[in-house]
Design an enzyme around this catalytic site. Structure first.
Site: not given
Ligand code: FUB
Length: 312
Positions: A3, A212
């Site tokens: 991320d 997301e």
């Molecule tokens: O790293 C945890 C979660 O997985 C992140 O918040 C999302 O965007 C995905 O990458």
């Protein structure tokens, strides 16, 4: 590390990733296996060939008074010589909220505020400095990110609700930040992504709709909102004329990588554009143990991003 949120501060690239580790929690659709508990910060003056400096531990859940579990994707913004780290974390009721931690230096360490941001929910904050004194936070994530539990910024009494396939998809959110950078200055608004006919993307359009991992950057005066499609594992983008949108869908930035999640940032540094992202190649495909990657990003003459193959 996963991320990556990447910014240029004082002519140096700073990388703010999540810090994966092997916690032994079994994999499930809520992402319990992403059980992160601290952050490191990295920096470099050459992302392709230069030395990457690890500035060490800069924030841990032990320092955060309201911490429950799962320190997910963070971002950092600078204002008036102070650096504000925004992080999603479950509180002691297992509800994701967004917290703020402050430092005098881009490499931290960051000191957390005693409480999460008022009215914050869900995950994956990304902050745009619009260059006119305004800062905007983009956030939200489905499934384990809990965005489906909210409508009009209120928790649904019925719990999670997903729209029908032909209804508009659940949107990411945007809110301008307060002058002190510690709160929302307004009620978060929906990020509407339109298709080629000017209609909002639908919930059944899994290959294009938001899931997301919001990111916002500007190119030639336009606002490029980019994001992950989650269960179809693409990084896509949509373009608008202002920080709130609406945004019109443009295409795929990165095709699926090894590992379930895909997440990114886009940054210009010394006249080149870069895509930072992650995959699970070094861990042999273990989706909760991800590693950072970077490559150059190109635009065509019309401002369209040239698609990058994730498995390269
Ligand atoms: O790293 C945890 C979660 O997985 C992140 O918040 C999302 O965007 C995905 O990458």
């Amino acid at each position: 590390m996963a991320d990556p949120a990447v910014h240029v501060f004082n002519d140096r690239l700073y990388i703010y990733p999540s810090h994966d580790w092997e916690s032994g929690i079994p994999e499930n659709d809520n992402g319990d296996h992403f059980n992160m508990k601290d952050y490191h910060v990295f920096s470099t003056d050459d992302p392709m060939k230069g030395e990457i400096v690890d500035h060490g531990l800069v924030l841990t859940t032990e320092d955060i008074p309201w911490a429950g579990r799962q320190l997910w994707d963070c971002d950092v913004a600078e204002k008036d010589g102070k650096y504000y780290m925004y992080f999603p974390l479950k509180d002691q009721n297992d509800i994701f909220r967004i917290g703020v931690a402050i430092s005098d230096r881009p490499e931290g360490p960051f000191i957390p505020q005693p409480d999460p941001m008022r009215g914050s929910y869900s995950i994956d904050p990304a902050v745009l400095n619009d260059g006119d004194g305004n800062y905007y936070m983009y956030f939200g994530g489905l499934w384990g990110g809990q965005l489906q539990r909210y409508r009009d910024n209120k928790a649904l009494e019925s719990g999670a609700t997903f729209p029908a396939d032909n209804e508009p998809s659940i949107p990411a959110r945007v809110a301008r930040l307060s002058a002190d950078m510690l709160q929302f200055a307004e009620e978060p608004k929906a990020i509407v992504i339109l298709d080629e006919n000017g209609q909002p993307l639908t919930a059944g359009d899994n290959e294009r709709r938001f899931f997301e991992a919001s990111w916002m950057h500007k190119y030639n005066g336009k606002y490029y909102f980019s994001y992950s499609t989650g269960d179809t594992h693409r990084l896509c983008y949509a373009v608008g004329d202002n920080p709130y949108g609406p945004f019109t869908y443009q295409g795929v930035i990165l095709t699926p990588v090894v590992g379930w999640t895909t997440h990114h940032s886009i940054v210009e540094y010394r006249s080149k554009w870069y895509l930072f992202h992650h995959d699970s190649v070094p861990s042999g495909g273990r989706t909760w143990l991800r590693s950072l990657k970077v490559c150059e990003l190109e635009y065509d003459a019309d401002g369209k991003i040239v698609t990058i193959e994730g498995l390269d």
